[in-house]
Motif scaffolding. Structure first.
Motif, PDB file in Angstrom:
ATOM      1  N   LEU A 100       0.862  -1.204   0.000  1.00 14.68           N
ATOM      2  CA  LEU A 100       0.000   0.000   0.000  1.00 14.68           C
ATOM      3  C   LEU A 100       0.888   1.240   0.000  1.00 14.68           C
ATOM      4  N   TRP A 101       1.614   1.467  -1.049  1.00 14.10           N
ATOM      5  CA  TRP A 101       2.482   2.637  -1.280  1.00 14.10           C
ATOM      6  C   TRP A 101       3.621   2.711  -0.267  1.00 14.10           C
ATOM      7  N   TYR A 102       3.975   1.595   0.389  1.00  5.94           N
ATOM      8  CA  TYR A 102       4.914   1.787   1.498  1.00  5.94           C
ATOM      9  C   TYR A 102       6.263   1.119   1.361  1.00  5.94           C
ATOM     10  N   SER A 146       1.632   5.524  15.296  1.00  2.24           N
ATOM     11  CA  SER A 146       1.721   4.145  14.783  1.00  2.24           C
ATOM     12  C   SER A 146       1.346   4.026  13.312  1.00  2.24           C
ATOM     13  N   GLY A 147       1.080   5.134  12.631  1.00  2.00           N
ATOM     14  CA  GLY A 147       0.710   5.045  11.224  1.00  2.00           C
ATOM     15  C   GLY A 147       0.166   6.366  10.715  1.00  2.00           C
ATOM     16  N   GLY A 148      -0.271   6.343   9.462  1.00  2.00           N
ATOM     17  CA  GLY A 148      -0.705   7.575   8.823  1.00  2.00           C
ATOM     18  C   GLY A 148      -1.973   8.155   9.433  1.00  2.00           C
ATOM     19  N   SER A 149      -2.955   7.299   9.723  1.00  6.99           N
ATOM     20  CA  SER A 149      -4.213   7.809  10.281  1.00  6.99           C
ATOM     21  C   SER A 149      -3.984   8.413  11.660  1.00  6.99           C
ATOM     22  N   ASP A 150      -3.134   7.766  12.441  1.00  5.06           N
ATOM     23  CA  ASP A 150      -2.741   8.338  13.740  1.00  5.06           C
ATOM     24  C   ASP A 150      -2.117   9.720  13.546  1.00  5.06           C
ATOM     25  N   SER A 151      -1.283   9.821  12.525  1.00  2.06           N
ATOM     26  CA  SER A 151      -0.577  11.096  12.305  1.00  2.06           C
ATOM     27  C   SER A 151      -1.569  12.194  11.946  1.00  2.06           C
ATOM     28  N   ILE A 152      -2.561  11.842  11.122  1.00  2.00           N
ATOM     29  CA  ILE A 152      -3.578  12.828  10.744  1.00  2.00           C
ATOM     30  C   ILE A 152      -4.410  13.229  11.964  1.00  2.00           C
ATOM     31  N   ASP A 153      -4.811  12.237  12.753  1.00  2.00           N
ATOM     32  CA  ASP A 153      -5.574  12.538  13.968  1.00  2.00           C
ATOM     33  C   ASP A 153      -4.761  13.468  14.880  1.00  2.00           C
ATOM     34  N   ALA A 159      -9.325  14.051  -1.696  1.00  2.00           N
ATOM     35  CA  ALA A 159      -8.322  13.821  -0.651  1.00  2.00           C
ATOM     36  C   ALA A 159      -8.514  12.474   0.026  1.00  2.00           C
ATOM     37  N   TYR A 160      -7.398  11.877   0.435  1.00  2.00           N
ATOM     38  CA  TYR A 160      -7.427  10.693   1.313  1.00  2.00           C
ATOM     39  C   TYR A 160      -6.472  10.974   2.462  1.00  2.00           C
ATOM     40  N   HIS A 161      -7.010  10.983   3.667  1.00  2.00           N
ATOM     41  CA  HIS A 161      -6.161  11.246   4.837  1.00  2.00           C
ATOM     42  C   HIS A 161      -6.338  10.151   5.885  1.00  2.00           C
ATOM     43  N   GLY A 162      -6.565   8.935   5.435  1.00  2.00           N
ATOM     44  CA  GLY A 162      -6.664   7.821   6.381  1.00  2.00           C
ATOM     45  C   GLY A 162      -8.063   7.670   6.929  1.00  2.00           C
ATOM     46  N   MET A 163      -8.210   6.716   7.824  1.00  2.00           N
ATOM     47  CA  MET A 163      -9.537   6.241   8.193  1.00  2.00           C
ATOM     48  C   MET A 163      -9.871   6.374   9.672  1.00  2.00           C
ATOM     49  N   CYS A 200      -3.184  18.973   2.854  1.00  2.00           N
ATOM     50  CA  CYS A 200      -2.832  18.902   1.442  1.00  2.00           C
ATOM     51  C   CYS A 200      -1.859  17.756   1.168  1.00  2.00           C
ATOM     52  N   GLU A 201      -2.295  16.779   0.359  1.00  2.00           N
ATOM     53  CA  GLU A 201      -1.353  15.780  -0.144  1.00  2.00           C
ATOM     54  C   GLU A 201      -0.591  16.433  -1.306  1.00  2.00           C
ATOM     55  N   PRO A 202       0.718  16.471  -1.267  1.00  2.00           N
ATOM     56  CA  PRO A 202       1.450  17.091  -2.397  1.00  2.00           C
ATOM     57  C   PRO A 202       1.086  16.437  -3.731  1.00  2.00           C
ATOM     58  N   ALA A 239       1.102  19.420   5.284  1.00  2.00           N
ATOM     59  CA  ALA A 239       1.436  18.559   4.145  1.00  2.00           C
ATOM     60  C   ALA A 239       1.255  17.119   4.588  1.00  2.00           C
ATOM     61  N   ASP A 240       0.343  16.413   3.931  1.00  2.00           N
ATOM     62  CA  ASP A 240       0.162  14.985   4.240  1.00  2.00           C
ATOM     63  C   ASP A 240       1.079  14.189   3.305  1.00  2.00           C
ATOM     64  N   GLU A 241       2.225  13.820   3.863  1.00  2.00           N
ATOM     65  CA  GLU A 241       3.250  13.121   3.073  1.00  2.00           C
ATOM     66  C   GLU A 241       3.318  11.640   3.436  1.00  2.00           C
ATOM     67  N   VAL A 242       2.170  11.086   3.789  1.00  2.00           N
ATOM     68  CA  VAL A 242       2.149   9.662   4.129  1.00  2.00           C
ATOM     69  C   VAL A 242       2.605   8.819   2.927  1.00  2.00           C
ATOM     70  N   ILE A 243       2.244   9.236   1.722  1.00  2.00           N
ATOM     71  CA  ILE A 243       2.722   8.530   0.529  1.00  2.00           C
ATOM     72  C   ILE A 243       4.026   9.140   0.004  1.00  2.00           C
ATOM     73  N   THR A 244       4.091  10.464  -0.038  1.00  2.00           N
ATOM     74  CA  THR A 244       5.213  11.102  -0.737  1.00  2.00           C
ATOM     75  C   THR A 244       6.493  11.142   0.091  1.00  2.00           C
ATOM     76  N   ALA A 284       4.365   8.419   7.331  1.00  2.00           N
ATOM     77  CA  ALA A 284       4.236   7.035   7.824  1.00  2.00           C
ATOM     78  C   ALA A 284       4.932   6.132   6.793  1.00  2.00           C
ATOM     79  N   LYS A 285       4.259   5.075   6.382  1.00  2.00           N
ATOM     80  CA  LYS A 285       4.663   4.172   5.295  1.00  2.00           C
ATOM     81  C   LYS A 285       6.181   4.069   5.062  1.00  2.00           C
ATOM     82  N   GLY A 286       6.727   4.919   4.199  1.00  2.00           N
ATOM     83  CA  GLY A 286       8.130   4.801   3.784  1.00  2.00           C
ATOM     84  C   GLY A 286       9.134   5.018   4.899  1.00  2.00           C
TER      85      GLY A 286
HETATM   86  C1  LIG Z   1      -2.124  10.540   2.125  1.00  2.00           C
HETATM   87  C2  LIG Z   1      -2.481   9.548   3.177  1.00  2.00           C
HETATM   88  N1  LIG Z   1      -2.724   9.968   4.416  1.00  2.00           N
HETATM   89  C3  LIG Z   1      -3.024   9.112   5.405  1.00  2.00           C
HETATM   90  C4  LIG Z   1      -3.095   7.753   5.167  1.00  2.00           C
HETATM   91  C5  LIG Z   1      -3.445   6.807   6.286  1.00  2.00           C
HETATM   92  O1  LIG Z   1      -2.366   6.014   6.619  1.00  2.00           O
HETATM   93  P1  LIG Z   1      -2.593   4.612   7.412  1.00  2.00           P
HETATM   94  O2  LIG Z   1      -3.336   3.713   6.481  1.00  2.00           O
HETATM   95  O3  LIG Z   1      -1.179   4.181   7.720  1.00  2.00           O
HETATM   96  O4  LIG Z   1      -3.345   4.903   8.639  1.00  2.00           O
HETATM   97  C6  LIG Z   1      -2.843   7.272   3.888  1.00  2.00           C
HETATM   98  C7  LIG Z   1      -2.909   5.818   3.592  1.00  2.00           C
HETATM   99  O5  LIG Z   1      -2.843   5.394   2.476  1.00  2.00           O
HETATM  100  C8  LIG Z   1      -2.546   8.181   2.856  1.00  2.00           C
HETATM  101  O6  LIG Z   1      -2.342   7.768   1.600  1.00  2.00           O
END
Ligand SMILES: Cc1ncc(COP(=O)(O)O)c(C=O)c1O
Length: 416
Positions: free
Chosen positions: A45-47, A104-111, A138-142, A194-196, A227-232, A256-258
Protein backbone atom coordinates in the motif's frame (compact mmCIF):
# COMPACT_ATOMS: atom_id res chain seq x y z
CA UNK A 1 -15.34 -18.76 5.17
CA UNK A 2 -12.54 -16.92 6.89
CA UNK A 3 -12.58 -15.44 10.38
CA UNK A 4 -10.50 -12.56 9.04
CA UNK A 5 -12.62 -9.42 8.44
CA UNK A 6 -10.48 -7.93 5.70
CA UNK A 7 -9.91 -4.17 5.59
CA UNK A 8 -11.35 -2.28 2.59
CA UNK A 9 -13.06 -5.44 1.38
CA UNK A 10 -16.43 -6.61 0.10
CA UNK A 11 -16.57 -9.66 2.37
CA UNK A 12 -19.31 -11.34 0.35
CA UNK A 13 -16.96 -11.27 -2.62
CA UNK A 14 -14.03 -12.50 -0.49
CA UNK A 15 -16.11 -15.37 0.86
CA UNK A 16 -17.28 -16.24 -2.65
CA UNK A 17 -13.91 -15.92 -4.38
CA UNK A 18 -11.56 -17.00 -1.60
CA UNK A 19 -8.49 -15.35 -0.15
CA UNK A 20 -5.04 -15.06 -1.63
CA UNK A 21 -2.28 -15.60 0.88
CA UNK A 22 1.01 -13.80 0.25
CA UNK A 23 3.82 -15.71 1.91
CA UNK A 24 7.13 -14.25 0.80
CA UNK A 25 8.75 -11.16 -0.68
CA UNK A 26 12.04 -10.61 -2.43
CA UNK A 27 13.04 -7.26 -3.92
CA UNK A 28 10.23 -6.04 -6.17
CA UNK A 29 8.41 -9.38 -6.16
CA UNK A 30 6.03 -11.22 -3.86
CA UNK A 31 4.99 -14.87 -3.86
CA UNK A 32 1.69 -16.51 -2.99
CA UNK A 33 1.13 -19.76 -1.12
CA UNK A 34 1.15 -21.70 -4.42
CA UNK A 35 4.54 -20.26 -5.34
CA UNK A 36 3.19 -17.85 -7.97
CA UNK A 37 5.38 -14.79 -8.39
CA UNK A 38 4.02 -11.26 -8.87
CA UNK A 39 5.69 -7.93 -9.50
CA UNK A 40 4.61 -5.68 -6.63
CA UNK A 41 3.33 -2.76 -8.73
CA UNK A 42 2.13 -0.83 -5.69
CA UNK A 43 4.88 -1.46 -3.10
CA UNK A 44 2.03 -3.03 -1.11
CA UNK A 45 0.00 0.00 0.00
CA UNK A 46 2.48 2.64 -1.28
CA UNK A 47 4.91 1.79 1.50
CA UNK A 48 7.60 -0.71 0.60
CA UNK A 49 10.10 1.86 -0.69
CA UNK A 50 13.20 -0.33 -0.22
CA UNK A 51 11.60 -3.50 -1.58
CA UNK A 52 10.95 -6.80 0.18
CA UNK A 53 13.23 -9.21 1.99
CA UNK A 54 15.73 -6.74 3.46
CA UNK A 55 17.24 -8.95 6.11
CA UNK A 56 19.23 -6.08 7.65
CA UNK A 57 15.95 -4.56 8.85
CA UNK A 58 14.97 -7.90 10.40
CA UNK A 59 18.42 -8.11 12.01
CA UNK A 60 18.16 -4.58 13.44
CA UNK A 61 14.72 -5.35 14.91
CA UNK A 62 15.90 -8.66 16.31
CA UNK A 63 18.95 -7.07 17.95
CA UNK A 64 16.83 -4.30 19.45
CA UNK A 65 14.24 -6.78 20.76
CA UNK A 66 16.98 -8.75 22.48
CA UNK A 67 18.02 -5.60 24.37
CA UNK A 68 14.61 -4.04 24.86
CA UNK A 69 11.51 -4.61 22.77
CA UNK A 70 10.10 -1.29 23.85
CA UNK A 71 9.14 0.87 26.77
CA UNK A 72 6.79 3.78 27.26
CA UNK A 73 7.99 7.18 26.08
CA UNK A 74 5.37 9.18 27.99
CA UNK A 75 6.71 12.06 30.05
CA UNK A 76 10.53 12.13 30.13
CA UNK A 77 11.22 8.57 28.90
CA UNK A 78 12.98 7.71 25.66
CA UNK A 79 15.17 4.94 24.22
CA UNK A 80 18.26 4.88 21.95
CA UNK A 81 16.63 3.99 18.60
CA UNK A 82 13.91 6.61 19.07
CA UNK A 83 16.55 9.21 19.90
CA UNK A 84 18.53 8.29 16.78
CA UNK A 85 15.45 8.25 14.56
CA UNK A 86 13.94 11.58 15.54
CA UNK A 87 17.29 13.38 15.22
CA UNK A 88 17.62 11.94 11.73
CA UNK A 89 14.07 12.77 10.67
CA UNK A 90 14.36 16.30 12.08
CA UNK A 91 17.57 16.80 10.08
CA UNK A 92 15.83 15.80 6.83
CA UNK A 93 12.64 17.78 7.57
CA UNK A 94 11.74 20.60 5.17
CA UNK A 95 11.78 23.16 8.00
CA UNK A 96 14.87 23.61 10.18
CA UNK A 97 14.63 23.01 13.91
CA UNK A 98 11.50 20.86 13.64
CA UNK A 99 10.28 18.47 16.33
CA UNK A 100 9.01 14.95 15.66
CA UNK A 101 5.90 13.40 17.31
CA UNK A 102 5.76 9.64 16.77
CA UNK A 103 2.59 7.63 16.05
CA UNK A 104 1.72 4.14 14.78
CA UNK A 105 0.71 5.04 11.22
CA UNK A 106 -0.71 7.58 8.82
CA UNK A 107 -4.21 7.81 10.28
CA UNK A 108 -2.74 8.34 13.74
CA UNK A 109 -0.58 11.10 12.31
CA UNK A 110 -3.58 12.83 10.74
CA UNK A 111 -5.57 12.54 13.97
CA UNK A 112 -2.61 13.96 15.88
CA UNK A 113 -2.11 16.80 13.39
CA UNK A 114 -5.79 17.72 13.69
CA UNK A 115 -5.52 17.97 17.45
CA UNK A 116 -2.19 19.80 17.34
CA UNK A 117 -3.63 22.33 14.87
CA UNK A 118 -6.75 23.10 16.89
CA UNK A 119 -4.86 23.18 20.19
CA UNK A 120 -2.21 25.43 18.65
CA UNK A 121 -4.88 28.05 18.02
CA UNK A 122 -6.29 27.62 21.52
CA UNK A 123 -2.81 28.26 22.91
CA UNK A 124 -2.48 31.29 20.65
CA UNK A 125 -5.65 32.76 22.13
CA UNK A 126 -7.78 32.12 19.04
CA UNK A 127 -9.85 29.08 20.13
CA UNK A 128 -12.51 29.82 17.52
CA UNK A 129 -10.04 28.74 14.82
CA UNK A 130 -11.26 25.15 14.47
CA UNK A 131 -12.32 24.80 10.81
CA UNK A 132 -10.28 22.28 8.83
CA UNK A 133 -10.02 22.56 5.04
CA UNK A 134 -9.56 19.57 2.77
CA UNK A 135 -9.40 19.09 -0.98
CA UNK A 136 -11.72 17.15 -3.26
CA UNK A 137 -10.25 13.69 -3.95
CA UNK A 138 -8.32 13.82 -0.65
CA UNK A 139 -7.43 10.69 1.31
CA UNK A 140 -6.16 11.25 4.84
CA UNK A 141 -6.66 7.82 6.38
CA UNK A 142 -9.54 6.24 8.19
CA UNK A 143 -9.50 7.38 11.81
CA UNK A 144 -12.35 9.68 12.74
CA UNK A 145 -10.43 12.79 11.76
CA UNK A 146 -9.16 11.32 8.50
CA UNK A 147 -12.60 10.00 7.57
CA UNK A 148 -14.03 13.46 8.19
CA UNK A 149 -11.35 14.85 5.90
CA UNK A 150 -12.20 12.39 3.12
CA UNK A 151 -12.58 13.95 -0.30
CA UNK A 152 -13.61 10.56 -1.72
CA UNK A 153 -17.37 10.67 -0.98
CA UNK A 154 -17.78 6.89 -0.59
CA UNK A 155 -15.26 6.89 2.28
CA UNK A 156 -17.42 9.28 4.30
CA UNK A 157 -20.85 7.73 3.83
CA UNK A 158 -22.80 6.01 6.57
CA UNK A 159 -21.13 7.22 9.75
CA UNK A 160 -23.38 10.08 10.77
CA UNK A 161 -21.67 13.30 11.81
CA UNK A 162 -18.01 12.75 12.60
CA UNK A 163 -15.71 15.77 13.01
CA UNK A 164 -17.66 18.95 12.48
CA UNK A 165 -16.30 22.14 10.93
CA UNK A 166 -14.65 20.57 7.89
CA UNK A 167 -14.85 22.42 4.57
CA UNK A 168 -14.02 21.00 1.14
CA UNK A 169 -12.16 23.07 -1.46
CA UNK A 170 -11.34 22.31 -5.12
CA UNK A 171 -8.35 19.98 -5.51
CA UNK A 172 -6.62 22.12 -8.12
CA UNK A 173 -7.44 25.78 -7.53
CA UNK A 174 -5.56 27.92 -5.00
CA UNK A 175 -7.97 30.81 -5.44
CA UNK A 176 -10.76 28.38 -4.50
CA UNK A 177 -8.99 27.86 -1.18
CA UNK A 178 -8.66 31.61 -0.67
CA UNK A 179 -12.34 32.12 -1.46
CA UNK A 180 -13.37 29.35 0.97
CA UNK A 181 -11.25 30.86 3.75
CA UNK A 182 -12.84 34.26 3.10
CA UNK A 183 -16.32 32.74 3.09
CA UNK A 184 -15.80 30.93 6.40
CA UNK A 185 -13.85 33.85 7.86
CA UNK A 186 -10.11 33.54 8.28
CA UNK A 187 -10.40 33.95 12.06
CA UNK A 188 -12.24 30.60 12.13
CA UNK A 189 -9.92 28.50 9.97
CA UNK A 190 -7.30 26.36 11.73
CA UNK A 191 -5.60 24.40 8.97
CA UNK A 192 -5.48 23.27 5.37
CA UNK A 193 -4.64 19.59 4.69
CA UNK A 194 -2.83 18.90 1.44
CA UNK A 195 -1.35 15.78 -0.14
CA UNK A 196 1.45 17.09 -2.40
CA UNK A 197 0.42 14.40 -4.90
CA UNK A 198 -3.10 13.07 -4.42
CA UNK A 199 -2.70 9.31 -3.99
CA UNK A 200 -5.66 7.08 -3.19
CA UNK A 201 -7.97 9.67 -4.76
CA UNK A 202 -6.55 8.66 -8.15
CA UNK A 203 -2.92 9.87 -8.43
CA UNK A 204 -3.22 13.51 -9.38
CA UNK A 205 -0.02 15.55 -9.44
CA UNK A 206 -0.37 19.17 -8.39
CA UNK A 207 -1.03 21.51 -11.31
CA UNK A 208 2.07 23.67 -11.96
CA UNK A 209 2.30 26.40 -9.34
CA UNK A 210 -0.58 25.02 -7.26
CA UNK A 211 1.37 23.96 -4.17
CA UNK A 212 3.33 27.19 -4.01
CA UNK A 213 0.10 29.17 -4.42
CA UNK A 214 -1.86 27.37 -1.68
CA UNK A 215 1.16 27.72 0.60
CA UNK A 216 1.02 31.47 -0.01
CA UNK A 217 -2.73 31.58 0.66
CA UNK A 218 -2.09 29.93 4.03
CA UNK A 219 0.71 32.41 4.80
CA UNK A 220 -1.54 35.35 3.88
CA UNK A 221 -4.36 34.13 6.12
CA UNK A 222 -2.35 32.61 8.98
CA UNK A 223 -3.96 29.19 8.33
CA UNK A 224 -1.66 26.27 9.21
CA UNK A 225 -0.43 24.38 6.14
CA UNK A 226 -0.39 20.63 6.77
CA UNK A 227 1.44 18.56 4.14
CA UNK A 228 0.16 14.98 4.24
CA UNK A 229 3.25 13.12 3.07
CA UNK A 230 2.15 9.66 4.13
CA UNK A 231 2.72 8.53 0.53
CA UNK A 232 5.21 11.10 -0.74
CA UNK A 233 7.57 11.01 2.26
CA UNK A 234 10.87 9.14 2.31
CA UNK A 235 11.80 9.28 -1.31
CA UNK A 236 8.80 8.82 -3.56
CA UNK A 237 9.34 12.18 -5.27
CA UNK A 238 13.13 12.04 -5.34
CA UNK A 239 13.60 14.03 -2.12
CA UNK A 240 13.11 12.91 1.45
CA UNK A 241 9.91 14.96 1.34
CA UNK A 242 7.85 16.37 -1.51
CA UNK A 243 7.64 19.59 0.51
CA UNK A 244 11.35 20.05 -0.16
CA UNK A 245 10.91 19.41 -3.88
CA UNK A 246 8.27 22.14 -4.12
CA UNK A 247 9.82 24.42 -1.50
CA UNK A 248 6.63 24.59 0.58
CA UNK A 249 7.78 24.75 4.16
CA UNK A 250 4.76 23.18 5.90
CA UNK A 251 3.77 24.05 9.46
CA UNK A 252 3.00 20.38 10.08
CA UNK A 253 3.97 17.37 8.01
CA UNK A 254 2.35 13.96 8.48
CA UNK A 255 4.19 10.83 7.39
CA UNK A 256 4.24 7.03 7.82
CA UNK A 257 4.66 4.17 5.30
CA UNK A 258 8.13 4.80 3.78
CA UNK A 259 9.64 5.73 7.16
CA UNK A 260 9.97 1.96 7.79
CA UNK A 261 9.04 0.80 4.28
CA UNK A 262 6.27 -1.00 6.16
CA UNK A 263 8.59 -3.48 7.86
CA UNK A 264 6.86 -2.38 11.08
CA UNK A 265 4.04 0.15 11.52
CA UNK A 266 5.15 3.71 12.27
CA UNK A 267 3.98 7.25 11.63
CA UNK A 268 5.14 10.73 12.58
CA UNK A 269 4.05 14.35 12.70
CA UNK A 270 6.84 16.79 12.03
CA UNK A 271 6.17 20.20 13.57
CA UNK A 272 7.88 23.42 12.50
CA UNK A 273 9.01 25.86 15.23
CA UNK A 274 5.96 28.05 14.69
CA UNK A 275 3.78 25.17 15.91
CA UNK A 276 5.86 23.41 18.56
CA UNK A 277 7.18 26.48 20.34
CA UNK A 278 3.88 27.46 22.01
CA UNK A 279 3.42 23.86 23.21
CA UNK A 280 6.92 23.78 24.71
CA UNK A 281 6.63 27.13 26.53
CA UNK A 282 7.02 27.08 30.33
CA UNK A 283 3.68 27.08 32.11
CA UNK A 284 1.70 25.61 29.21
CA UNK A 285 1.80 22.17 30.80
CA UNK A 286 1.19 18.73 29.41
CA UNK A 287 -0.05 18.09 25.88
CA UNK A 288 -2.48 15.31 26.77
CA UNK A 289 -2.02 13.29 23.60
CA UNK A 290 0.08 10.29 22.63
CA UNK A 291 -0.19 6.59 21.87
CA UNK A 292 1.00 3.44 23.60
CA UNK A 293 3.39 2.83 20.70
CA UNK A 294 4.54 6.44 20.17
CA UNK A 295 8.27 5.75 20.25
CA UNK A 296 8.31 1.95 20.08
CA UNK A 297 11.98 0.94 20.28
CA UNK A 298 11.97 -2.03 17.87
CA UNK A 299 9.91 -0.08 15.34
CA UNK A 300 12.34 2.84 15.54
CA UNK A 301 15.23 0.41 14.97
CA UNK A 302 13.45 -0.81 11.82
CA UNK A 303 13.04 2.79 10.66
CA UNK A 304 16.73 3.58 11.17
CA UNK A 305 17.79 0.47 9.24
CA UNK A 306 15.35 1.40 6.47
CA UNK A 307 16.73 4.95 6.22
CA UNK A 308 20.25 3.46 6.07
CA UNK A 309 19.19 1.42 3.03
CA UNK A 310 17.58 4.39 1.28
CA UNK A 311 20.82 6.34 1.76
CA UNK A 312 23.26 3.54 0.95
CA UNK A 313 21.40 2.38 -2.18
CA UNK A 314 20.86 5.93 -3.47
CA UNK A 315 17.09 5.45 -3.69
CA UNK A 316 16.32 9.18 -3.84
CA UNK A 317 18.36 9.43 -7.03
CA UNK A 318 16.81 6.19 -8.30
CA UNK A 319 13.36 7.71 -7.72
CA UNK A 320 14.25 10.62 -10.00
CA UNK A 321 15.17 8.15 -12.76
CA UNK A 322 12.12 5.99 -12.16
CA UNK A 323 9.71 8.91 -12.38
CA UNK A 324 10.76 9.45 -16.01
CA UNK A 325 11.12 5.76 -16.87
CA UNK A 326 7.68 4.88 -15.56
CA UNK A 327 6.03 7.69 -17.49
CA UNK A 328 7.79 6.57 -20.66
CA UNK A 329 6.97 2.88 -20.20
CA UNK A 330 3.33 3.37 -19.16
CA UNK A 331 2.53 6.26 -21.53
CA UNK A 332 1.75 4.06 -24.57
CA UNK A 333 -1.00 2.27 -22.60
CA UNK A 334 -3.06 5.46 -23.04
CA UNK A 335 -3.83 4.38 -26.59
CA UNK A 336 -5.39 1.09 -25.43
CA UNK A 337 -9.16 0.92 -26.05
CA UNK A 338 -9.90 0.41 -22.34
CA UNK A 339 -7.71 3.29 -21.15
CA UNK A 340 -8.68 6.96 -21.17
CA UNK A 341 -5.53 8.41 -19.63
CA UNK A 342 -2.20 7.57 -18.00
CA UNK A 343 -1.27 9.93 -15.19
CA UNK A 344 2.48 9.67 -14.62
CA UNK A 345 5.66 11.72 -14.61
CA UNK A 346 5.61 13.33 -11.17
CA UNK A 347 7.06 11.08 -8.49
CA UNK A 348 7.23 7.30 -8.55
CA UNK A 349 3.47 7.01 -8.79
CA UNK A 350 1.12 6.55 -11.73
CA UNK A 351 -2.48 5.77 -12.55
CA UNK A 352 -3.55 3.85 -15.62
CA UNK A 353 -7.12 5.07 -15.89
CA UNK A 354 -9.76 2.61 -17.09
CA UNK A 355 -12.04 4.62 -19.37
CA UNK A 356 -15.13 5.60 -17.34
CA UNK A 357 -17.22 5.19 -20.49
CA UNK A 358 -15.98 1.60 -20.83
CA UNK A 359 -16.93 0.63 -17.28
CA UNK A 360 -20.22 2.51 -17.48
CA UNK A 361 -21.05 0.36 -20.53
CA UNK A 362 -19.77 -2.84 -18.88
CA UNK A 363 -20.37 -2.70 -15.10
CA UNK A 364 -18.39 -5.92 -14.50
CA UNK A 365 -15.27 -4.50 -16.16
CA UNK A 366 -13.57 -3.03 -13.10
CA UNK A 367 -13.88 -6.28 -11.18
CA UNK A 368 -11.93 -8.05 -13.95
CA UNK A 369 -8.93 -5.70 -13.86
CA UNK A 370 -7.11 -7.05 -10.79
CA UNK A 371 -7.59 -10.74 -11.70
CA UNK A 372 -6.30 -10.06 -15.22
CA UNK A 373 -3.25 -8.26 -13.82
CA UNK A 374 -2.55 -11.09 -11.35
CA UNK A 375 -2.83 -13.65 -14.15
CA UNK A 376 -0.14 -11.70 -15.95
CA UNK A 377 2.14 -11.55 -12.92
CA UNK A 378 1.28 -8.05 -11.71
CA UNK A 379 -0.05 -7.38 -8.21
CA UNK A 380 -2.00 -4.13 -8.10
CA UNK A 381 -5.41 -2.72 -7.22
CA UNK A 382 -7.84 -0.18 -8.63
CA UNK A 383 -8.24 3.25 -7.06
CA UNK A 384 -11.44 5.20 -6.38
CA UNK A 385 -11.49 6.56 -9.95
CA UNK A 386 -11.18 3.10 -11.50
CA UNK A 387 -7.48 3.56 -12.26
CA UNK A 388 -4.81 0.88 -11.91
CA UNK A 389 -2.43 1.96 -9.15
CA UNK A 390 1.29 2.03 -9.89
CA UNK A 391 3.67 2.93 -7.05
CA UNK A 392 6.45 0.34 -7.07
CA UNK A 393 9.41 0.01 -4.71
CA UNK A 394 12.06 2.67 -5.36
CA UNK A 395 14.52 -0.18 -5.88
CA UNK A 396 12.72 -1.25 -9.09
CA UNK A 397 15.23 -2.17 -11.81
CA UNK A 398 15.13 -1.08 -15.46
CA UNK A 399 14.02 -4.57 -16.49
CA UNK A 400 11.27 -4.53 -13.88
CA UNK A 401 9.93 -1.26 -15.31
CA UNK A 402 9.43 -3.13 -18.59
CA UNK A 403 7.96 -6.14 -16.79
CA UNK A 404 5.46 -3.83 -15.10
CA UNK A 405 4.32 -2.04 -18.25
CA UNK A 406 4.16 -5.15 -20.42
CA UNK A 407 2.30 -7.09 -17.69
CA UNK A 408 -0.37 -4.40 -17.40
CA UNK A 409 -0.57 -4.19 -21.19
CA UNK A 410 -1.06 -7.96 -21.46
CA UNK A 411 -3.76 -7.85 -18.77
CA UNK A 412 -5.63 -5.13 -20.69
CA UNK A 413 -5.37 -7.17 -23.89
CA UNK A 414 -6.78 -10.21 -22.07
CA UNK A 415 -9.73 -8.12 -20.91
CA UNK A 416 -10.17 -6.28 -24.18
C1 LIG B 1 -2.12 10.54 2.12
C2 LIG B 1 -2.48 9.55 3.18
N1 LIG B 1 -2.72 9.97 4.42
C3 LIG B 1 -3.02 9.11 5.41
C4 LIG B 1 -3.09 7.75 5.17
C5 LIG B 1 -3.45 6.81 6.29
O1 LIG B 1 -2.37 6.01 6.62
P1 LIG B 1 -2.59 4.61 7.41
O2 LIG B 1 -3.34 3.71 6.48
O3 LIG B 1 -1.18 4.18 7.72
O4 LIG B 1 -3.35 4.90 8.64
C6 LIG B 1 -2.84 7.27 3.89
C7 LIG B 1 -2.91 5.82 3.59
O5 LIG B 1 -2.84 5.39 2.48
C8 LIG B 1 -2.55 8.18 2.86
O6 LIG B 1 -2.34 7.77 1.60
Amino acid sequence: MTSFWHPFADMAAVDAGGELSIVRGEGSHIFDADGRRYLDATASLWYCNVGHGRTEIADAVSAQMRDLESYSTFQDLTNPPVHALVERVAAMAPVANSRVFLTSGGSDSIDSATKIARRYWALMGEPERIVLMRRERAYHGMHTAGTSLAGIPANLEGYGGLLQDVVEVPWDDAEGLRAAIERVGQRRVAAFFCEPIIGAGGVYAPPPGYLEAVRQVCRDTGVLFIADEVITGFGRTGEWFASTRWGIEPDLLTCAKGITSGYLPLGAVIAAPRVWEPFFAPGVGMFRHGYTYSGHAAVAAAACANLDIIERDGLLARAVELEAQLAEALGPLASHDLISEVRAGVGVVAAVQIDPAAYAADPGLLARVVPACRKNGIMTRTLATGAIQVSPPLSLSDDEVEELASGIGAALDDMG
